[in-house]
Motif scaffolding. Structure first.
Motif, PDB file in Angstrom:
ATOM      1  N   TYR A  90       0.824  -1.207   0.000  1.00 20.61           N
ATOM      2  CA  TYR A  90       0.000   0.000   0.000  1.00 20.61           C
ATOM      3  C   TYR A  90       0.861   1.260   0.000  1.00 20.61           C
ATOM      4  O   TYR A  90       0.504   2.263  -0.624  1.00 20.61           O
ATOM      5  CB  TYR A  90      -0.934  -0.003   1.206  1.00 20.61           C
ATOM      6  N   LEU A  94       0.488   4.075  -2.822  1.00 24.18           N
ATOM      7  CA  LEU A  94       0.173   5.474  -2.522  1.00 24.18           C
ATOM      8  C   LEU A  94       1.244   6.418  -3.069  1.00 24.18           C
ATOM      9  O   LEU A  94       0.929   7.490  -3.601  1.00 24.18           O
ATOM     10  CB  LEU A  94       0.030   5.660  -1.012  1.00 24.18           C
ATOM     11  N   THR A  96       3.274   5.933  -5.617  1.00 23.52           N
ATOM     12  CA  THR A  96       3.346   5.978  -7.077  1.00 23.52           C
ATOM     13  C   THR A  96       2.076   6.535  -7.717  1.00 23.52           C
ATOM     14  O   THR A  96       2.148   7.244  -8.723  1.00 23.52           O
ATOM     15  CB  THR A  96       3.611   4.575  -7.641  1.00 23.52           C
ATOM     16  N   THR A  97       0.914   6.228  -7.153  1.00 22.53           N
ATOM     17  CA  THR A  97      -0.347   6.659  -7.767  1.00 22.53           C
ATOM     18  C   THR A  97      -0.817   8.014  -7.234  1.00 22.53           C
ATOM     19  O   THR A  97      -1.179   8.902  -8.010  1.00 22.53           O
ATOM     20  CB  THR A  97      -1.441   5.606  -7.523  1.00 22.53           C
ATOM     21  N   SER A  98      -0.794   8.180  -5.916  1.00 23.59           N
ATOM     22  CA  SER A  98      -1.303   9.430  -5.327  1.00 23.59           C
ATOM     23  C   SER A  98      -0.288  10.564  -5.410  1.00 23.59           C
ATOM     24  O   SER A  98      -0.634  11.706  -5.731  1.00 23.59           O
ATOM     25  CB  SER A  98      -1.703   9.196  -3.867  1.00 23.59           C
ATOM     26  N   LEU A  99       0.977  10.263  -5.126  1.00 22.62           N
ATOM     27  CA  LEU A  99       2.002  11.305  -5.124  1.00 22.62           C
ATOM     28  C   LEU A  99       2.786  11.369  -6.425  1.00 22.62           C
ATOM     29  O   LEU A  99       3.535  12.318  -6.647  1.00 22.62           O
ATOM     30  CB  LEU A  99       2.975  11.079  -3.960  1.00 22.62           C
ATOM     31  N   GLY A 100       2.625  10.367  -7.273  1.00 20.40           N
ATOM     32  CA  GLY A 100       3.278  10.396  -8.574  1.00 20.40           C
ATOM     33  C   GLY A 100       4.772  10.170  -8.545  1.00 20.40           C
ATOM     34  O   GLY A 100       5.482  10.544  -9.490  1.00 20.40           O
ATOM     35  N   SER A 106       9.860   5.028  -4.673  1.00 21.08           N
ATOM     36  CA  SER A 106       8.826   4.500  -3.781  1.00 21.08           C
ATOM     37  C   SER A 106       9.200   3.141  -3.205  1.00 21.08           C
ATOM     38  O   SER A 106       8.780   2.810  -2.095  1.00 21.08           O
ATOM     39  CB  SER A 106       7.492   4.389  -4.529  1.00 21.08           C
ATOM     40  N   LEU A 154      -7.761   6.190   2.290  1.00 20.28           N
ATOM     41  CA  LEU A 154      -6.333   5.968   2.080  1.00 20.28           C
ATOM     42  C   LEU A 154      -6.050   4.705   1.296  1.00 20.28           C
ATOM     43  O   LEU A 154      -5.228   4.717   0.364  1.00 20.28           O
ATOM     44  CB  LEU A 154      -5.619   5.886   3.438  1.00 20.28           C
ATOM     45  N   THR A 155      -6.724   3.616   1.635  1.00 21.05           N
ATOM     46  CA  THR A 155      -6.409   2.320   1.035  1.00 21.05           C
ATOM     47  C   THR A 155      -7.432   1.864   0.003  1.00 21.05           C
ATOM     48  O   THR A 155      -7.201   0.857  -0.674  1.00 21.05           O
ATOM     49  CB  THR A 155      -6.313   1.247   2.125  1.00 21.05           C
ATOM     50  N   GLY A 156      -8.552   2.573  -0.108  1.00 21.49           N
ATOM     51  CA  GLY A 156      -9.584   2.118  -1.029  1.00 21.49           C
ATOM     52  C   GLY A 156     -10.474   1.042  -0.454  1.00 21.49           C
ATOM     53  O   GLY A 156     -11.341   0.516  -1.162  1.00 21.49           O
ATOM     54  N   MET A 161      -6.425  -1.183  -4.439  1.00 20.26           N
ATOM     55  CA  MET A 161      -5.789  -0.147  -5.245  1.00 20.26           C
ATOM     56  C   MET A 161      -5.162  -0.764  -6.485  1.00 20.26           C
ATOM     57  O   MET A 161      -4.731  -1.921  -6.475  1.00 20.26           O
ATOM     58  CB  MET A 161      -4.715   0.590  -4.436  1.00 20.26           C
TER      59      MET A 161
END
Length: 353
Positions: A90, A94, A96-100, A106, A154-156, A161
């Protein structure tokens, strides 16, 4: 007649660097290089399906080595491996996907985040031992898994995710072969680090805590520091394994990190051999390939007994439990001890003494 497997006789070392080498005898180093070369050539001579199994074995080996650092070498039992795998998965998702962030940033950050969580839940190890410590780590499994299921923002939640395969410039690790080489590289680094860790001051302190913590404390070893450090180091590699698994399967959800996963990883180091880095790999490969072999066996038996495939799940659990019990009774030191016995017999062959 001399045995072709004898490699110790006639080998002399004249410097401290040679004496401190991980593999002191040149012929053994050459065998290790040859084995590594075989692993590098593996994807070129097998199918994609076999390569995918090798990827799963490599990821499981990384996690098993991490757990063995804590349980096998430091003597601190843990039943929360599944949750720590989830933290790593997770965290990487987070980042890689949320913060890019890039996968290459990561991945170590996911390991560090898992190490911090592991160190937090390792604090009770100063006062707890054995079964009581196992219950504390089981509490960590329950708490973290509950957060994964219910912290939807946060985790879906139960939906989980979605992740993506790592990229390096314009190259994407989307094929089985490319991801195999990635996991193999991480496994080699993990193996070398762990093998050298227990030749260092910190590693010897871990072993001293395992053998007799009161005597270790009398000798000046800070129990709190080294127990928490063992939890953090172990959780770091488990988090790395969880992140690699997430980016390989491309989806993570709480059901991937339940208590069954924790029991399976504990069985890996029991079957492979507690306190053995190589044994961790043996156990991980054995238990990863066991369901595949059982499925092939079931398909063969289905010709004579069609109803046997309906009970595959139950038969798998029975065989899994039987194997664990068998190793605990007949070979408590696991596959690593069996491998050492084989090598000793090869050194003495063809003599019987």
């Amino acid at each position: 007649m001399s045995s072709p497997f004898v490699s110790e006789c006639g080998e002399f070392r004249t410097t401290y660097r040679e004496d401190m080498a991980l593999y002191k005898i040149p012929r053994i180093r050459y065998r290790v290089y040859a084995l590594l070369g075989c692993f590098l050539l593996l994807p070129w001579v097998v199918s994609e399906y076999v390569t995918s199994l090798a990827v799963l074995c490599a990821i499981a080996s990384i996690g098993a080595i991490g757990l063995n650092i804590l349980t096998g070498f430091t003597g601190q039992i843990s039943i929360g491996v599944g949750a720590f795998l989830g933290v790593g998965g997770y965290a990487s998702a987070l980042l890689t996907t949320s913060l890019g962030l890039s996968f290459w940033i990561s991945l170590p950050l996911a390991g560090i985040a898992t190490a911090l969580v592991g160190a937090l839940f390792g604090i009770p190890s100063l006062r707890l031992k054995g079964l009581y410590l196992a219950m504390a780590t089981l509490a960590a499994q329950v708490i973290i898994l509950y957060a994964m299921n219910h912290w939807d923002g946060l985790t879906g939640g139960t939906a989980g995710m979605i992740l993506s395969r790592p990229t390096l410039g314009s190259f994407s690790f989307d094929s089985e072969m490319s991801y195999y080489y990635l996991t193999l590289a991480v496994l080699v680094v993990t193996f070398v680090f762990s093998a050298n860790l227990f030749r260092s001051r910190t590693g010897r302190a871990f072993v001293a805590v395992r053998d007799r913590d009161l005597a270790a404390e009398v000798m000046g070893i800070n129990l709190f520091r080294y127990k928490v450090l063992a939890f953090a180091t172990s959780s770091f590699f488990i988090g790395i394994a969880g992140a690699l698994m997430g980016h390989y399967t491309l989806v993570i959800s709480p059901e991937h990190f339940d208590i069954g996963v924790s029991i399976e990883y504990l069985a890996m180091i029991l079957i492979g051999g507690l306190g053995s880095v190589v044994g961790s790999i043996f156990g991980a490969v054995f238990l990863t390939l066991l369901p595949v072999l059982l499925r092939e066996l079931m398909d063969l038996l289905a010709v004579l007994l069609p109803q046997v495939t309906e009970h595959y799940g139950a038969i798998r659990q029975i065989i899994f439990g039987g194997i664990v019990i068998g190793f605990l009774i007949y070979e408590p030191e696991g596959l690593a001890k069996m491998w050492r016995n084989f090598k000793e017999k090869c050194k003495l062959w063809p003599f019987s003494y």
